[in-house]
Design a protein around this motif. Structure first.
Motif, PDB file in Angstrom:
ATOM      1  N   LEU A  94       4.049   7.692  -8.707  1.00 43.11           N
ATOM      2  CA  LEU A  94       3.544   7.337  -7.379  1.00 43.11           C
ATOM      3  C   LEU A  94       2.070   6.971  -7.505  1.00 43.11           C
ATOM      4  O   LEU A  94       1.358   7.548  -8.320  1.00 43.11           O
ATOM      5  N   ASP A  95       1.616   6.038  -6.692  1.00 44.89           N
ATOM      6  CA  ASP A  95       0.179   5.759  -6.648  1.00 44.89           C
ATOM      7  C   ASP A  95      -0.190   5.215  -5.272  1.00 44.89           C
ATOM      8  O   ASP A  95       0.644   5.212  -4.358  1.00 44.89           O
ATOM      9  N   GLN A  96      -1.430   4.738  -5.126  1.00 43.24           N
ATOM     10  CA  GLN A  96      -1.905   4.268  -3.820  1.00 43.24           C
ATOM     11  C   GLN A  96      -1.113   3.075  -3.289  1.00 43.24           C
ATOM     12  O   GLN A  96      -1.144   2.798  -2.100  1.00 43.24           O
ATOM     13  N   GLN A  97      -0.458   2.358  -4.201  1.00 39.56           N
ATOM     14  CA  GLN A  97       0.326   1.199  -3.757  1.00 39.56           C
ATOM     15  C   GLN A  97       1.779   1.562  -3.428  1.00 39.56           C
ATOM     16  O   GLN A  97       2.594   0.686  -3.173  1.00 39.56           O
ATOM     17  N   THR A  98       2.082   2.858  -3.483  1.00 42.34           N
ATOM     18  CA  THR A  98       3.452   3.276  -3.169  1.00 42.34           C
ATOM     19  C   THR A  98       3.532   3.662  -1.687  1.00 42.34           C
ATOM     20  O   THR A  98       2.718   4.443  -1.205  1.00 42.34           O
TER      21      THR A  98
END
Ligand code: F6R
Length: 369
Positions: A94-98
C-alpha cells in the motif's frame, strides 16, 4: 414495524427499489454526469490513484468482487478485492497512491475496521461505503459515500447489498469520469441507465411467486449449487451465502468456467443448480459458454434453475426452471439478478421452519475478530 410483512427480511427485500433510488438521489443527473462532492477526496488525488484495494466481509465482500469488474473496466486502474480478515495479516502493498475502499453496512465490523486502520497507517487513502451514519468505519476513513438503504434489521443483508453495489458503481463511474478514459461515452450512458434500475428491481419483485413456489418444492434438499460468470460469479456466491445462513443448507457458488476443473463431479440426478446467465449482448462469448455449461450439467441430471435476461431464448431448452430478469447494461446485472436469489433463500428458510430474521449463530454486526 414490519409494515405488514411477516419478517423484516421480506420488508427489506421489498424496499430495494426505494433503497436503490435513494442511494442515487442527488448524485446523478439526466445528462449522464455524476456529482460526488461529498466524497471530498480532491479530483487531483483521484487522478493519481494507481491502485484500488477493496476490503470487506461477507455480503459486502461480494459487492466488492462485483465492483472490481466495474472499476477496472471503466477506469483501467488495477483493483484488488480482499476479505478484510485476511488483508492485514499478509503485509499488503500500500502507498499514498492506493485508494482503499472499505465496504460495510453497519460500519462496525471489526475485521473491516482493522483493515482500514492498517491501510491508513501505510499512507493509503480510505473511502468508506457505509449504511450507518456516524459509525466507526466512516469516522475513521478519509471520506465516506453513504448508502441510503435505511436501517437494515434482518441479519441477512439484502437492501444494503443492492445499495453497496450502487455506491460501488458510482465510485467506479466517478473515478472514470474524473480521470477520463476511452469509455467516457459508455460512462455517461450507464449513469443515465442507473436511473431505470429501481424500476427494473420493482419489476423483478412483481414476478417472484414462481420463485417462492420453486423454493418450497426444494425444502427437503440437502445441497444447492450456484454458477455464474463475470459479474454473475459473485452473484452466485451471494446466492449461496444467503442459502447457507438462512436455510442452513449446503450451498456453494462456483465460477462456471471452473466446472470441469472439479465441481462438475458433484453433479448428480436431480441436484438443484442455479445458473446466473450473463447478457447475450455485451459479453456474448461468455453467454454462449454458460449455455454449454447448462447443457453439460443437465446432461448429468442436474435440475437447472436459470436466471436469464428477458428475451434470452437460447437458455429456454435447457432450463427446468426459468427466472427472468430485465435487460440491464452488462455490469449492472447483479442489481436485478441477486433479487430472485434473496427471495429464494428467504422462502426456503421459511419452508424449513427457520427463523428468517435471526438465523442461528449469527449476529447483525460482528464487532469481534
Ligand atoms: C450476510 C451478512 C454478512 C455481512 C458481513 C459484513 O447476509 O449480512 O455477511 O455482510 O458481516 O457486515 P457489514 O457490512 O456490516 O460490515
Amino acid at each position: 414495524e414490519k409494515g405488514g410483512y411477516d419478517y423484516f427480511m421480506l420488508k427489506e427485500i421489498a424496499e430495494q427499489p426505494k433503497a436503490v433510488a435513494d442511494t442515487l438521489l442527488g448524485r446523478t443527473d439526466g445528462s449522464g454526469s455524476l456529482t460526488l462532492d461529498e466524497v471530498r477526496i480532491p479530483a487531483n488525488v483521484l487522478r493519481e490513484v494507481g491502485k484500488v484495494v477493496i476490503v470487506a466481509c461477507g455480503t459486502a465482500f461480494h459487492a466488492g468482487l462485483i465492483a472490481k469488474y466495474a472499476i477496472e473496466h471503466w477506469t483501467r486502474v488495477p483493483c484488488e478485492v480482499e476479505l478484510a480478515s485476511e488483508f492485514r495479516y499478509r503485509d499488503p502493498i500500500l502507498d499514498q497512491q492506493t485508494l482503499v475502499v472499505a465496504i460495510s453496512q453497519s460500519g462496525e465490523t471489526m475485521d473491516t475496521l482493522m483493515a482500514l486502520r492498517h491501510a491508513r497507517e501505510q499512507g493509503a487513502k480510505v473511502l468508506a461505503i457505509c449504511n450507518t451514519n456516524g459509525s466507526t468505519i466512516p469516522r475513521e476513513s478519509d471520506a465516506v459515500l453513504y448508502t441510503h438503504a435505511g436501517p437494515e434489521v434482518a441479519v441477512a443483508s439484502t437492501k444494503a447489498f443492492l445499495t453497496q453495489l450502487v455506491a460501488c458503481y458510482l465510485v467506479a463511474l466517478y473515478l472514470g469520469q474524473v480521470r477520463g478514459t476511452k469509455y467516457a461515452d459508455e460512462i455517461r450512458a450507464v449513469v443515465r441507465d442507473l436511473g431505470s434500475i429501481a424500476g427494473a428491481v420493482e419489476r423483478v419483485l412483481e414476478t417472484m411467486e414462481p420463485v417462492r413456489e420453486l423454493a418450497r418444492s426444494l425444502a427437503e434438499k440437502d445441497t444447492v449449487l450456484f454458477l455464474g460468470r463475470h459479474v454473475g460469479y459473485p452473484v452466485a456466491l451471494e446466492g449461496a451465502l444467503k442459502l447457507k445462513e438462512l436455510a442452513y443448507m449446503h450451498a456453494e457458488g462456483f465460477a462456471a468456467g471452473e466446472l470441469k476443473h472439479g465441481p462438475i463431479a458433484l453433479i448428480e440426478e436431480d441436484l438443484p443448480v442455479v445458473v446466473v446467465v450473463p447478457s447475450p449482448r455485451g459479453r456474448s462469448v461468455l453467454h454462449d459458454k454458460i449455455v454449454s455449461n447448462i447443457q453439460e450439467i443437465r446432461a448429468r441430471g442436474a435440475r437447472t434453475i436459470v436466471v436469464a435476461e428477458e428475451g434470452d431464448d437460447a437458455v429456454v431448452p435447457y432450463a427446468d426452471h426459468l427466472i427472468r430478469v430485465p435487460v440491464t447494461p452488462t455490469l449492472l446485472q447483479p442489481l436485478v439478478a441477486t433479487v430472485p436469489l434473496q427471495v429464494f433463500a428467504c422462502e426456503l428458510a421459511t419452508a424449513r421452519g427457520n427463523e428468517v430474521d435471526q438465523p442461528r449463530n449469527l449476529a447483525k454486526s460482528v464487532t469481534v475478530e
